[in-house]
Design a protein around this motif. Structure first.
Motif, short mmCIF file in Angstrom:
data_model
loop_
_atom_site.label_atom_id
_atom_site.label_comp_id
_atom_site.label_asym_id
_atom_site.label_seq_id
_atom_site.Cartn_x
_atom_site.Cartn_y
_atom_site.Cartn_z
N PHE A 124 -123.11 -38.58 5.06
CA PHE A 124 -124.61 -38.80 4.60
C PHE A 124 -125.47 -37.71 5.30
CE2 PHE A 124 -125.37 -42.96 2.59
CZ PHE A 124 -124.08 -43.44 2.54
N LYS A 133 -131.40 -36.42 5.83
CA LYS A 133 -132.50 -37.07 4.84
C LYS A 133 -131.97 -38.40 4.42
CE LYS A 133 -135.77 -33.92 4.57
NZ LYS A 133 -137.29 -34.21 4.93
N SER A 134 -130.73 -38.54 3.76
CA SER A 134 -130.33 -39.63 3.25
C SER A 134 -130.25 -41.02 4.58
CB SER A 134 -128.82 -39.87 2.43
OG SER A 134 -127.96 -38.98 3.33
N LEU A 160 -137.54 -42.64 -0.05
CA LEU A 160 -136.98 -41.25 -0.83
C LEU A 160 -138.28 -40.39 -1.23
CD1 LEU A 160 -134.06 -42.39 -2.97
CD2 LEU A 160 -134.08 -41.07 -0.90
N ALA A 168 -123.49 -44.64 -4.02
CA ALA A 168 -124.16 -43.39 -3.98
C ALA A 168 -123.22 -42.21 -3.53
CB ALA A 168 -125.25 -43.41 -2.99
N SER A 222 -126.34 -37.01 -0.52
CA SER A 222 -127.76 -36.72 -0.30
C SER A 222 -128.63 -37.61 -0.92
CB SER A 222 -127.75 -35.11 -0.83
OG SER A 222 -127.68 -35.23 -2.33
N VAL A 223 -129.95 -37.11 -0.77
CA VAL A 223 -130.90 -38.14 -1.21
C VAL A 223 -130.96 -37.97 -2.69
CG1 VAL A 223 -132.75 -38.13 0.74
CG2 VAL A 223 -132.90 -36.49 -1.14
N HIS A 255 -128.08 -38.03 -4.58
CA HIS A 255 -127.14 -39.15 -5.01
C HIS A 255 -127.83 -40.42 -4.75
CE1 HIS A 255 -124.73 -35.50 -3.48
NE2 HIS A 255 -124.54 -35.54 -4.98
N LEU A 256 -128.45 -40.75 -3.66
CA LEU A 256 -128.96 -41.95 -3.60
C LEU A 256 -130.00 -42.24 -4.88
CD1 LEU A 256 -130.05 -42.08 -0.03
CD2 LEU A 256 -128.27 -43.39 -0.91
#
Length: 170
Positions: free
Chosen positions: A57, A60-61, A89, A143, A156-157, A159-160
């Motif tokens: 991860f 940021k995530s 996010l 994710a 990463s964000v 992918h979230l």
């Protein structure tokens, strides 16, 4: 499977528990937030597969997931769901997701207010244990699959966010 991610050891391990929660149940957040600033949570996966590794991860995530507890307390909600993750996010410092929303020519203030209104509409509870809801759990579990499908090594964000879009709550 009960899987716990421990950022101190950068490992994911199966919790030694007698009782398994089915995917439709939420995991108690007391497992998620044992120590401040350390990511600890259980991912309940309907399928087997390789253990998740927190080192996969991005910072940021990890920060977005860690901020979920704070957002749940701010809005007085007991169950942490996808709206909480979307809010974290969008409100991160130098938020890439907010920039993507702007790039899609969506009014960012309107979008953020819509997310806030969705959080305000959730049932308010004082006291009790925080719990990850089944839809947030599914998005978090998937994710990593999104990252792999895109040929990326790290979650990463983006992918979230894609996982939230792919597996929306009803």
């Amino acid at each position: 499977l009960f899987r716990s991610i421990d950022s101190a050891n950068n490992r994911c391990y199966i919790k030694n528990r007698n009782k398994k929660l089915p995917i439709q149940n939420a995991a108690p957040a007391s497992y998620f937030f044992k120590e401040p600033r350390k990511l600890r949570f259980i991912l309940i996966s309907a399928e087997g597969g390789e253990p998740m590794n927190i080192s996969k991860f991005t910072q940021k995530s990890v920060q977005a997931v860690q901020d979920l507890e704070k957002v749940a307390y701010e809005y007085g909600t007991q169950e942490i769901e996808q709206e909480h993750l979307l809010y974290t996010l969008l409100t991160q410092e130098d938020s890439l997701i907010l920039k993507l929303i702007e790039k899609m020519e969506i009014n960012k203030e309107y979008f953020l207010n819509t997310v806030k209104n969705a959080l305000d509409a959730k049932v308010k509870v004082s006291g009790g244990e925080l719990r990850f809801g089944q839809y947030l759990n599914k998005a978090l579990v998937n994710a990593e699959d999104e990252a792999k499908a895109m040929g990326d090594e790290y979650v990463s964000v983006e992918h979230l966010f894609l996982s939230l879009l792919k597996y929306p709550s009803p």
